[in-house]
Design an enzyme around this catalytic site. Structure first.
Site, PDB file in Angstrom:
ATOM      1  N   GLY A 114       3.380  -2.966   8.589  1.00  0.00           N
ATOM      2  CA  GLY A 114       3.347  -3.099   9.912  1.00  0.00           C
ATOM      3  C   GLY A 114       4.857  -3.496  10.111  1.00  0.00           C
ATOM      4  N   GLU A 159      -6.083  -5.931   3.971  1.00  0.00           N
ATOM      5  CA  GLU A 159      -5.919  -7.256   3.354  1.00  0.00           C
ATOM      6  C   GLU A 159      -6.939  -7.189   2.137  1.00  0.00           C
ATOM      7  OE1 GLU A 159      -2.935  -8.938   3.780  1.00  0.00           O
ATOM      8  OE2 GLU A 159      -3.705  -9.075   2.015  1.00  0.00           O
ATOM      9  N   THR A 203       0.859  -1.332   0.088  1.00  0.00           N
ATOM     10  CA  THR A 203       0.279   0.054   0.161  1.00  0.00           C
ATOM     11  C   THR A 203       0.791   1.240   0.090  1.00  0.00           C
ATOM     12  OG1 THR A 203      -1.516  -1.246   1.278  1.00  0.00           O
ATOM     13  CG2 THR A 203      -1.847   1.211   1.273  1.00  0.00           C
TER      14      THR A 203
HETATM   15  C1  LIG Z   1      -3.696  -8.409  16.317  1.00  0.00           C
HETATM   16  C2  LIG Z   1      -3.130  -9.421  15.557  1.00  0.00           C
HETATM   17  C3  LIG Z   1      -3.620  -9.197  14.134  1.00  0.00           C
HETATM   18  C4  LIG Z   1      -2.993  -8.107  13.329  1.00  0.00           C
HETATM   19  C5  LIG Z   1      -2.961  -8.529  12.084  1.00  0.00           C
HETATM   20  C6  LIG Z   1      -2.597  -7.196  11.160  1.00  0.00           C
HETATM   21  C7  LIG Z   1      -2.477  -7.713   9.546  1.00  0.00           C
HETATM   22  C8  LIG Z   1      -2.474  -6.840   8.782  1.00  0.00           C
HETATM   23  C9  LIG Z   1      -1.892  -7.152   7.428  1.00  0.00           C
HETATM   24  C10 LIG Z   1      -2.647  -6.291   6.512  1.00  0.00           C
HETATM   25  C11 LIG Z   1      -1.767  -6.215   5.349  1.00  0.00           C
HETATM   26  C12 LIG Z   1      -2.073  -5.578   4.097  1.00  0.00           C
HETATM   27  O1  LIG Z   1      -3.015  -4.958   3.987  1.00  0.00           O
HETATM   28  S1  LIG Z   1      -1.349  -5.771   2.714  1.00  0.00           S
HETATM   29  C13 LIG Z   1      -2.049  -4.845   1.566  1.00  0.00           C
HETATM   30  C14 LIG Z   1      -3.547  -5.427   0.943  1.00  0.00           C
HETATM   31  N1  LIG Z   1      -3.876  -5.056  -0.014  1.00  0.00           N
HETATM   32  C15 LIG Z   1      -5.003  -5.703  -0.877  1.00  0.00           C
HETATM   33  O2  LIG Z   1      -5.817  -6.567  -0.506  1.00  0.00           O
HETATM   34  C16 LIG Z   1      -5.199  -4.614  -2.049  1.00  0.00           C
HETATM   35  C17 LIG Z   1      -6.768  -5.021  -2.460  1.00  0.00           C
HETATM   36  N2  LIG Z   1      -6.770  -4.889  -4.126  1.00  0.00           N
HETATM   37  C18 LIG Z   1      -6.695  -6.330  -4.837  1.00  0.00           C
HETATM   38  O3  LIG Z   1      -6.421  -7.052  -4.251  1.00  0.00           O
HETATM   39  C19 LIG Z   1      -6.701  -5.844  -6.052  1.00  0.00           C
HETATM   40  O4  LIG Z   1      -6.563  -4.636  -6.537  1.00  0.00           O
HETATM   41  C20 LIG Z   1      -8.130  -6.358  -6.636  1.00  0.00           C
HETATM   42  C21 LIG Z   1      -8.381  -7.705  -6.710  1.00  0.00           C
HETATM   43  C22 LIG Z   1      -9.254  -5.557  -5.997  1.00  0.00           C
HETATM   44  C23 LIG Z   1      -8.152  -5.853  -8.291  1.00  0.00           C
HETATM   45  O5  LIG Z   1      -7.135  -6.445  -8.914  1.00  0.00           O
HETATM   46  P1  LIG Z   1      -6.904  -6.168 -10.443  1.00  0.00           P
HETATM   47  O6  LIG Z   1      -5.684  -6.668 -10.824  1.00  0.00           O
HETATM   48  O7  LIG Z   1      -7.284  -4.845 -10.550  1.00  0.00           O
HETATM   49  O8  LIG Z   1      -7.953  -7.163 -11.023  1.00  0.00           O
HETATM   50  P2  LIG Z   1      -9.429  -6.965 -11.868  1.00  0.00           P
HETATM   51  O9  LIG Z   1      -9.132  -5.996 -12.983  1.00  0.00           O
HETATM   52  O10 LIG Z   1     -10.295  -6.508 -10.908  1.00  0.00           O
HETATM   53  O11 LIG Z   1      -9.651  -8.334 -11.990  1.00  0.00           O
HETATM   54  C24 LIG Z   1      -8.965  -9.189 -13.302  1.00  0.00           C
HETATM   55  C25 LIG Z   1      -9.167 -10.561 -13.027  1.00  0.00           C
HETATM   56  O12 LIG Z   1      -8.263 -10.826 -12.234  1.00  0.00           O
HETATM   57  C26 LIG Z   1      -9.197 -11.791 -11.186  1.00  0.00           C
HETATM   58  N3  LIG Z   1      -8.208 -11.639  -9.725  1.00  0.00           N
HETATM   59  C27 LIG Z   1      -7.970 -10.505  -9.054  1.00  0.00           C
HETATM   60  N4  LIG Z   1      -7.280 -10.636  -8.055  1.00  0.00           N
HETATM   61  C28 LIG Z   1      -6.996 -12.162  -8.038  1.00  0.00           C
HETATM   62  C29 LIG Z   1      -6.517 -13.169  -7.060  1.00  0.00           C
HETATM   63  N5  LIG Z   1      -5.882 -12.693  -6.046  1.00  0.00           N
HETATM   64  N6  LIG Z   1      -6.234 -14.337  -7.435  1.00  0.00           N
HETATM   65  C30 LIG Z   1      -7.076 -14.703  -8.470  1.00  0.00           C
HETATM   66  N7  LIG Z   1      -7.558 -14.049  -9.474  1.00  0.00           N
HETATM   67  C31 LIG Z   1      -7.692 -12.581  -9.118  1.00  0.00           C
HETATM   68  C32 LIG Z   1     -10.316 -11.211 -11.192  1.00  0.00           C
HETATM   69  O13 LIG Z   1     -11.419 -12.281 -10.661  1.00  0.00           O
HETATM   70  C33 LIG Z   1     -10.487 -10.860 -12.568  1.00  0.00           C
HETATM   71  O14 LIG Z   1     -10.955 -12.323 -13.073  1.00  0.00           O
HETATM   72  P3  LIG Z   1     -11.732 -12.423 -14.493  1.00  0.00           P
HETATM   73  O15 LIG Z   1     -13.247 -11.766 -14.039  1.00  0.00           O
HETATM   74  O16 LIG Z   1     -11.142 -11.450 -15.503  1.00  0.00           O
HETATM   75  O17 LIG Z   1     -11.782 -13.835 -14.738  1.00  0.00           O
HETATM   76  C1  LIG Z   2      -4.288  -1.565  10.503  1.00  0.00           C
HETATM   77  C2  LIG Z   2      -4.087  -1.679   8.988  1.00  0.00           C
HETATM   78  C3  LIG Z   2      -2.800  -2.296   8.785  1.00  0.00           C
HETATM   79  C4  LIG Z   2      -2.283  -2.383   7.584  1.00  0.00           C
HETATM   80  N1  LIG Z   2      -1.155  -2.991   7.204  1.00  0.00           N
HETATM   81  C5  LIG Z   2      -0.704  -2.860   5.813  1.00  0.00           C
HETATM   82  C6  LIG Z   2       0.608  -3.617   5.800  1.00  0.00           C
HETATM   83  O1  LIG Z   2       1.109  -4.208   6.402  1.00  0.00           O
HETATM   84  N2  LIG Z   2       0.882  -3.496   4.391  1.00  0.00           N
HETATM   85  C7  LIG Z   2       0.568  -3.138   3.475  1.00  0.00           C
HETATM   86  O2  LIG Z   2       0.819  -3.156   2.345  1.00  0.00           O
HETATM   87  N3  LIG Z   2      -1.042  -2.336   3.670  1.00  0.00           N
HETATM   88  C8  LIG Z   2      -1.471  -2.308   4.770  1.00  0.00           C
HETATM   89  N4  LIG Z   2      -2.684  -1.812   5.247  1.00  0.00           N
HETATM   90  C9  LIG Z   2      -3.045  -0.922   4.135  1.00  0.00           C
HETATM   91  C10 LIG Z   2      -4.510  -1.618   3.476  1.00  0.00           C
HETATM   92  O3  LIG Z   2      -4.270  -2.965   2.680  1.00  0.00           O
HETATM   93  C11 LIG Z   2      -5.356  -0.609   2.782  1.00  0.00           C
HETATM   94  O4  LIG Z   2      -5.553   0.429   3.628  1.00  0.00           O
HETATM   95  C12 LIG Z   2      -6.472  -0.911   2.211  1.00  0.00           C
HETATM   96  O5  LIG Z   2      -5.987  -2.181   0.908  1.00  0.00           O
HETATM   97  C13 LIG Z   2      -7.224  -0.187   1.685  1.00  0.00           C
HETATM   98  O6  LIG Z   2      -6.962   0.726   0.809  1.00  0.00           O
HETATM   99  P1  LIG Z   2      -7.121   2.211   1.241  1.00  0.00           P
HETATM  100  O7  LIG Z   2      -6.411   2.482   2.628  1.00  0.00           O
HETATM  101  O8  LIG Z   2      -6.181   3.003   0.014  1.00  0.00           O
HETATM  102  O9  LIG Z   2      -8.359   2.652   0.894  1.00  0.00           O
HETATM  103  P2  LIG Z   2      -9.304   2.909  -0.561  1.00  0.00           P
HETATM  104  O10 LIG Z   2      -8.883   1.675  -1.517  1.00  0.00           O
HETATM  105  O11 LIG Z   2      -8.772   4.261  -0.933  1.00  0.00           O
HETATM  106  O12 LIG Z   2     -10.887   2.941   0.120  1.00  0.00           O
HETATM  107  C14 LIG Z   2     -11.472   3.930   0.408  1.00  0.00           C
HETATM  108  C15 LIG Z   2     -12.752   3.848  -0.162  1.00  0.00           C
HETATM  109  O13 LIG Z   2     -13.067   4.010  -1.559  1.00  0.00           O
HETATM  110  C16 LIG Z   2     -13.769   2.822  -1.688  1.00  0.00           C
HETATM  111  N5  LIG Z   2     -13.433   2.099  -3.111  1.00  0.00           N
HETATM  112  C17 LIG Z   2     -12.022   2.230  -3.357  1.00  0.00           C
HETATM  113  N6  LIG Z   2     -11.977   1.400  -4.619  1.00  0.00           N
HETATM  114  C18 LIG Z   2     -13.264   1.134  -4.911  1.00  0.00           C
HETATM  115  C19 LIG Z   2     -13.865   0.563  -6.143  1.00  0.00           C
HETATM  116  N7  LIG Z   2     -13.086  -0.242  -7.162  1.00  0.00           N
HETATM  117  N8  LIG Z   2     -15.320   0.466  -6.137  1.00  0.00           N
HETATM  118  C20 LIG Z   2     -16.033   0.895  -4.985  1.00  0.00           C
HETATM  119  N9  LIG Z   2     -15.360   1.368  -4.074  1.00  0.00           N
HETATM  120  C21 LIG Z   2     -14.169   1.612  -3.943  1.00  0.00           C
HETATM  121  C22 LIG Z   2     -13.680   1.658  -0.779  1.00  0.00           C
HETATM  122  O14 LIG Z   2     -14.779   1.024  -0.557  1.00  0.00           O
HETATM  123  C23 LIG Z   2     -13.831   2.575   0.533  1.00  0.00           C
HETATM  124  O15 LIG Z   2     -15.023   3.219   0.847  1.00  0.00           O
HETATM  125  C24 LIG Z   2      -2.939  -1.681   6.352  1.00  0.00           C
HETATM  126  C25 LIG Z   2      -4.006  -0.973   6.875  1.00  0.00           C
HETATM  127  C26 LIG Z   2      -4.662  -0.961   8.205  1.00  0.00           C
HETATM  128  C27 LIG Z   2      -6.021  -0.088   8.457  1.00  0.00           C
END
Ligand SMILES: CCCCCCCCCCCC(=O)SCCNC(=O)CCNC(=O)[C@H](O)C(C)(C)COP(=O)(O)OP(=O)(O)OC[C@H]1O[C@@H](n2cnc3c(N)ncnc32)[C@H](O)[C@@H]1OP(=O)(O)O
Ligand SMILES: Cc1cc2nc3c(=O)[nH]c(=O)nc-3n(C[C@H](O)[C@H](O)[C@H](O)COP(=O)(O)OP(=O)(O)OC[C@H]3O[C@@H](n4cnc5c(N)ncnc54)[C@H](O)[C@@H]3O)c2cc1C
Length: 615
Positions: free
Chosen positions: A147, A390, A108
């Site tokens: 994190g 996530e 992110t």
């Molecule tokens: C106290 C202790 C605890 C504490 C614990 C604390 C832990 C904190 C950990 C947090 C760590 C983080 O947040 S790490 C960062 C996390 N960030 C995220 O998760 C980011 C979220 N965004 C995404 O994953 C992506 O942008 C998507 C999936 C929303 C869109 O991806 P995209 O590349 O734009 O794909 P899109 O055009 O929408 O779709 C194209 C095609 O790909 C497919 N596709 C998309 N993703 C996937 C996938 N993962 N696997 C397979 N297929 C996929 C779609 O179904 C679609 O298929 P077709 O329809 O074409 O067949």
């Molecule tokens: C406690 C915490 C720990 C985290 N730890 C990590 C980490 O370790 N590593 C890491 O890489 N990231 C981490 N993140 C980041 C986290 O993965 C992002 O905050 C998350 O993916 C959401 O993205 P954003 O914050 O940019 O929100 P945005 O994507 O900007 O979302 C803001 C608003 O826009 C809306 N929106 C966005 N796109 C669309 C769409 N296509 N259609 C409709 N609505 C949409 C959402 O629904 C939401 O209401 C952490 C976040 C938190 C809160």
């Protein structure tokens, strides 16, 4: 070994300063994870099942508000397992497994979290030196949130846009050292610090990270799926989304986390409700246990059922995850879309439901639920974050919707995967199934609902391609607000309307269409409508909601106010943004109470001995 007293201090975290919380979290974490390492040495946990052990620790009484080492286990190691080739796993996994390096996961950025194809950090291959050059071209390209990155990790997985031979090949993962292993000082070309206080998880030490033309060896690109050869030739992955594997894994694991948190919250609230006596059913009688009130049972019992339902779901999802990953190894990608849709849907549903249930448990305890000592506010802070990290829930549900619509469109031409096979039955019976008040009857009813909603979504998609109208007059806009308010609550309270009014199914469908049209009509005036509240920035006091829209600069300005960023070892990212890097560093250094020491003492006293296995 550290003595218990020294580690826990006995001072509840609520009464510690932001900096003391971090120092306390480091002390607690090295003790807790030394236990995990002891279990490793005794073969009681392995690289394949450590998640249960770590999952039990994170959020436990020892690491109540998370841990600066959490991401090391939650994402850094899974990313190496999922994205690194054999050679790279041999090099990095043993060091990560025994914690001689501490990692994070940096995907992110200030400007992008959901739309990861829009990430701005670049990794440009230089064939002459066989290196990648990492760079943050703008402030919004700074990694923001990882994190443990603030003051703790010395390595991290960085997700960046890969460029080679002048062409961009999209986002890929790289393993990058960010701090010196001996001194813990940031390496030249690295700008790093922590992002500041949050609603919860204030022990996780979330950080920011900027690159200034920072060079890494070619072999630091994780090359299990895609590769860049020495001459810069790009070899693409069998499936572009295999790079997203670490996120799918964590989404699956989050469902297990929700079971733990929900079980904890409903245990607290139910036991309290058995102890708490309030009000008499009849004058003169003893006050009754609040658990005897039906309203209290309505609030709590569904959470007990949900905790069990989520546990069964989590186990089934884990089996599916392992099945699909075994098939991936054999080159069979057929069920990857279903796994992705399932992980998205179940992560979103279980986190949203758990957050709602934990808040309901808090409310069910009255004033005492509002006390930090009840542990309910802290638990809420932990679970509500999971609705965002996530993958923000809305966006993940849209991914599942996309998969379901696509499945429906191929209903007659394609064999259905196990979890959506019911769509065939629901379609075959043309929804004429009668209602029965049994568990099976309710499940079938929801299958019919799912089928109808998918058909409506498919239909809406077609309809909405045809027309979009917008009306500018204020009168029109106010009418639209009235419309919105009425249709929103009509749809929210649909069960009552179906029960007590003659509303027909057709009318419900057109109500839903009208609601979505009203949303579309209001969109162009949404910001104008909130500006009309005329709330000055001084009243809002929000980095996100200021009138001038300078969100990212304000977020960074606030982050730099954190006491943890005052330490001289940190490089002021905001300073590099406006170019006054060295003046700001000197200003910050003179303010910091720690300006005599280049690194927080906890590194040398706790973290380094821990990493060297001396604790
Ligand atoms: C106290 C202790 C605890 C504490 C614990 C604390 C832990 C904190 C950990 C947090 C760590 C983080 O947040 S790490 C960062 C996390 N960030 C995220 O998760 C980011 C979220 N965004 C995404 O994953 C992506 O942008 C998507 C999936 C929303 C869109 O991806 P995209 O590349 O734009 O794909 P899109 O055009 O929408 O779709 C194209 C095609 O790909 C497919 N596709 C998309 N993703 C996937 C996938 N993962 N696997 C397979 N297929 C996929 C779609 O179904 C679609 O298929 P077709 O329809 O074409 O067949
Ligand atoms: C406690 C915490 C720990 C985290 N730890 C990590 C980490 O370790 N590593 C890491 O890489 N990231 C981490 N993140 C980041 C986290 O993965 C992002 O905050 C998350 O993916 C959401 O993205 P954003 O914050 O940019 O929100 P945005 O994507 O900007 O979302 C803001 C608003 O826009 C809306 N929106 C966005 N796109 C669309 C769409 N296509 N259609 C409709 N609505 C949409 C959402 O629904 C939401 O209401 C952490 C976040 C938190 C809160």
């Amino acid at each position: 070994m550290l003595s218990k007293r020294e580690v826990f201090d006995g001072v509840p975290e609520e009464y510690l300063s932001h900096k003391e919380r971090y120092e306390n979290a480091i002390r607690n974490s090295v003790v807790a994870f030394s236990l995990v390492r002891k279990m490793q040495e005794e073969g009681k946990t392995s690289i394949n099942n450590y998640r249960d052990v770590v999952g039990g620790l994170l959020g436990s009484s020892v690491l109540r508000d998370g841990s600066p080492l959490g991401l090391h286990y939650i994402m850094f190691m899974p990313a190496i397992l999922n994205q690194a080739n054999e050679e790279q796993q041999e090099k990095w996994l043993p060091r990560a497994w025994n914690c001689s390096i501490i990692g994070s996961y940096a995907q992110t950025e200030l400007g992008h979290g959901t739309f990861i194809r829009g990430l701005e950090t670049t990794a440009t291959y230089d064939a002459a030196t066989k290196q990648f050059v990492l760079h943050s071209p703008t402030l919004t390209a700074y990694k923001w949130w990882p994190g443990g990155l603030g003051q703790t990790a010395n390595y991290c997985i960085v997700v960046a846009q890969l460029y080679t031979k002048g062409q961009c090949h999209g986002i890929h993962s790289f393993i990058i050292q960010v701090r010196d292993e001996e001194t813990h000082m940031p390496l030249p070309g690295i700008k790093i610090g922590e992002i500041g206080a949050k609603l919860g998880l204030n022990a996780v030490n979330n950080g920011f990270l900027g690159f200034d033309n920072y060079r890494i060896p070619r072999t630091n690109m994780l090359m299990k799926h895609a590769q860049v050869l020495e001459d810069g030739t790009y070899v693409k992955s069998r499936h572009s989304k295999l790079n997203y594997g670490a996120m799918v894994f964590v989404r699956v694991v989050i469902v297990f986390d929700m079971v733990n948190y929900l079980s904890k919250a409903v245990t607290i609230a139910t036991r309290f409700s058995a102890v708490r006596r309030q009000c008499q059913l009849k004058a003169g009688e003893t006050e009754c246990q609040i658990l005897d009130y039906v309203t209290q049972q309505h609030k709590l019992f569904v959470s007990i059922a949900a905790a069990h339902a989520f546990r069964i779901t989590a186990n089934k999802l884990w089996l599916t995850f392992n099945e699909v990953n075994e098939q991936l190894v054999e080159g069979n990608l057929q069920r990857l879309p279903e796994l992705h849709a399932l992980a998205c849907c179940l992560k979103a549903v279980t986190t949203a439901d758990t957050a709602a249930c934990v808040e309901r448990c808090r409310l069910a305890c009255g004033g005492h639920g509002y006390m930090m000592s009840s542990s309910l506010p802290l638990t809420y802070g932990l679970v509500t974050a999971a609705c965002t990290y996530e993958g923000e829930n809305t966006v993940l549900l849209l991914q599942t919707a996309r998969f379901l619509v696509k499945t429906y469109q191929q209903l007659d031409s394609k064999a259905l995967t196990p979890t959506v096979a019911y769509l065939k039955t629901a379609a075959a019976e043309r929804f004429c199934v009668g209602w029965s008040n049994t568990t099976e009857g309710i499940i079938r009813g929801f299958q019919v609902v799912a089928m109808r909603v998918i058909i409506m979504s498919t239909f809406n998609e077609e309809v909405q391609e045809m027309s979009r109208t917008v009306s500018p007059q204020l009168k029109e806009v106010l009418h639209q607000l009235v419309d919105l308010y009425c249709t929103y609550w009509a749809l929210e309270k649909l069960s009552d309307l179906l029960l007590y009014t003659p509303i027909s199914q057709k009318e419900v469908e057109s109500l839903r269409l009208r609601y979505e049209e009203t949303l579309t009509n209001l969109r162009p005036n949404a910001v104008g409508l909130v500006d009309a509240f005329d709330l000055r920035d001084e009243m809002l006091q929000s980095t996100l909601g200021s009138y001038d829209g300078r969100v990212y600069e304000r977020l960074m300005e606030e982050a730099m106010k954190s006491p943890l960023n005052a330490e001289p070892m940190l490089q002021s990212t905001l300073g590099s943004y406006d170019g006054r890097v060295y003046e700001r560093l000197m200003e910050e250094a003179m303010k910091s109470p720690l300006n005599a020491e280049p690194v927080n003492y906890t590194f040398h006293k706790y973290l380094k001995p821990f990493m060297q296995g001396k604790l």
